[in-house]
Design a protein around this motif. Sequence first.
Motif, short mmCIF file in Angstrom:
data_model
loop_
_atom_site.label_atom_id
_atom_site.label_comp_id
_atom_site.label_asym_id
_atom_site.label_seq_id
_atom_site.Cartn_x
_atom_site.Cartn_y
_atom_site.Cartn_z
N GLY A 45 0.83 -1.20 0.00
CA GLY A 45 0.00 0.00 0.00
C GLY A 45 0.87 1.25 0.00
O GLY A 45 1.92 1.29 -0.64
N SER A 46 0.45 2.26 0.73
CA SER A 46 1.15 3.55 0.72
C SER A 46 2.60 3.40 1.15
O SER A 46 2.92 2.68 2.11
CB SER A 46 0.45 4.54 1.67
OG SER A 46 -0.80 4.91 1.16
N ASN A 47 3.46 4.11 0.45
CA ASN A 47 4.88 4.16 0.83
C ASN A 47 5.02 5.05 2.05
O ASN A 47 4.59 6.21 2.05
CB ASN A 47 5.69 4.70 -0.35
CG ASN A 47 7.17 4.56 -0.14
OD1 ASN A 47 7.72 5.07 0.84
ND2 ASN A 47 7.84 3.89 -1.05
N LEU A 48 5.64 4.53 3.11
CA LEU A 48 5.76 5.27 4.37
C LEU A 48 7.10 5.98 4.51
O LEU A 48 7.29 6.75 5.45
CB LEU A 48 5.57 4.31 5.54
CG LEU A 48 4.21 3.59 5.61
CD1 LEU A 48 4.18 2.62 6.78
CD2 LEU A 48 3.06 4.59 5.71
N GLY A 49 8.03 5.71 3.59
CA GLY A 49 9.33 6.37 3.66
C GLY A 49 10.45 5.38 3.92
O GLY A 49 10.27 4.16 3.88
N LEU A 109 8.85 6.41 11.92
CA LEU A 109 8.15 5.86 10.77
C LEU A 109 6.70 5.57 11.11
O LEU A 109 5.79 5.86 10.33
CB LEU A 109 8.85 4.57 10.31
CG LEU A 109 8.17 3.86 9.15
CD1 LEU A 109 8.73 4.39 7.83
CD2 LEU A 109 8.40 2.36 9.24
N TYR A 110 6.49 5.04 12.30
CA TYR A 110 5.12 4.71 12.71
C TYR A 110 4.26 5.96 12.83
O TYR A 110 3.05 5.90 12.63
CB TYR A 110 5.15 3.94 14.03
CG TYR A 110 3.82 3.34 14.40
CD1 TYR A 110 3.26 2.34 13.61
CD2 TYR A 110 3.11 3.78 15.51
CE1 TYR A 110 2.04 1.79 13.93
CE2 TYR A 110 1.89 3.23 15.84
CZ TYR A 110 1.35 2.23 15.04
OH TYR A 110 0.13 1.69 15.35
N ASP A 111 4.87 7.09 13.14
CA ASP A 111 4.12 8.34 13.21
C ASP A 111 3.51 8.69 11.86
O ASP A 111 2.42 9.28 11.79
CB ASP A 111 5.02 9.48 13.69
CG ASP A 111 5.36 9.38 15.17
OD1 ASP A 111 4.63 8.69 15.90
OD2 ASP A 111 6.37 9.98 15.60
N VAL A 112 4.21 8.37 10.77
CA VAL A 112 3.66 8.59 9.43
C VAL A 112 2.41 7.73 9.25
O VAL A 112 1.38 8.19 8.74
CB VAL A 112 4.70 8.26 8.34
CG1 VAL A 112 4.10 8.41 6.95
CG2 VAL A 112 5.93 9.14 8.50
N PHE A 113 2.50 6.49 9.68
CA PHE A 113 1.36 5.57 9.61
C PHE A 113 0.19 6.09 10.45
O PHE A 113 -0.98 6.05 10.03
CB PHE A 113 1.80 4.20 10.11
CG PHE A 113 0.73 3.15 10.10
CD1 PHE A 113 0.41 2.46 8.95
CD2 PHE A 113 0.04 2.85 11.28
CE1 PHE A 113 -0.58 1.49 8.95
CE2 PHE A 113 -0.94 1.88 11.29
CZ PHE A 113 -1.25 1.19 10.13
N LEU A 114 0.51 6.61 11.64
CA LEU A 114 -0.55 7.14 12.51
C LEU A 114 -1.26 8.34 11.89
O LEU A 114 -2.47 8.52 12.07
CB LEU A 114 0.04 7.53 13.87
CG LEU A 114 0.42 6.38 14.81
CD1 LEU A 114 1.07 6.93 16.06
CD2 LEU A 114 -0.81 5.55 15.17
N GLN A 115 -0.51 9.17 11.16
CA GLN A 115 -1.13 10.31 10.48
C GLN A 115 -2.16 9.83 9.47
O GLN A 115 -3.25 10.42 9.35
CB GLN A 115 -0.05 11.15 9.78
CG GLN A 115 0.78 12.01 10.72
CD GLN A 115 -0.02 13.15 11.31
OE1 GLN A 115 -0.83 13.78 10.63
NE2 GLN A 115 0.19 13.41 12.58
N LEU A 116 -1.84 8.79 8.73
CA LEU A 116 -2.80 8.23 7.79
C LEU A 116 -4.03 7.67 8.52
O LEU A 116 -5.16 7.87 8.10
CB LEU A 116 -2.14 7.13 6.96
CG LEU A 116 -1.02 7.56 6.01
CD1 LEU A 116 -0.37 6.34 5.37
CD2 LEU A 116 -1.56 8.49 4.93
#
Length: 292
Positions: A45-49, A109-116
Amino acid sequence: MVLLLHRTKQRDVSFPKGKLDPGESMPQAAVRETKEETGLSVALGSNLGTISYQLSGGSTKTVQYWAAEVTPKAALASTFTPNSEVQALEWVPIGEARKRLSYDPDRELYDVFLQLAEHDLLETFSVTLLRHAKAEARSEEFPHDHLRPLAAAGEDQAETLVPILEAFGPRRILSSTAVRCLSTVEPLAASLSKHVRATPELSQDFWDAGDLGQLRRLVGRIVARGKNVVLCSHRPVLPDLVRELTLATGSLPGSYIEKAAALPPAGFSVFHLSRTRPGAGILSVETYPLKH
């Protein structure tokens, strides 16, 4: 729920990851390593970085991450057994996973996931824009542009593309009616046992005629349908395809759009969009100029 790995040797808690096999792309490796470490088959799915960090020997390791979703049924069917690399799998509520992680880069990295997650953008689909592989030049032997076949190098490119594109879980394959485009996606379609939909709106002849209204309607239908799709087209058509995708999703224009459309033969860009909120814009885009 979020899946975490308890690694055996490191005695830490992290995400699935691993090393590239020779000649392997990062998307391929992500799918393979996830299967090997967890028993789960996933589509990216979405690229998280990416995360980069120093190893003990002084070299740098770079890890690229994607979000991926599995059904409860698939999770229960996992073939995972504890081994020398992974001691245990743990499904953790989304709000608790961050504090379980052992390393700060993983938490960032997980913070990016949490934003989504906070914006209800975890359920995604992908639109992959693919430029056809290298074709034979127009000549006396091939005087008609739309009938030009792939060159030998292009046939190799088409085969190389298969496992990379499969990592994103395509459900539909649409192609320009030109022979070189149809031949580019033929190996992918055969591997997936799917039908290629020959689509005049993706052809260069159609684009030369200047009727972009039908191209806009095609992109609108693709976004509304919300299914993972590969679109194989031509260099002059790609910028308009990207622009229409930007307009259809309410995305902001920018240099990333131009880069995503500037593809070499057999190069492709993957756009990740929200299935539940397609007007939320492009969530991530990743571009792959095929390496030989």
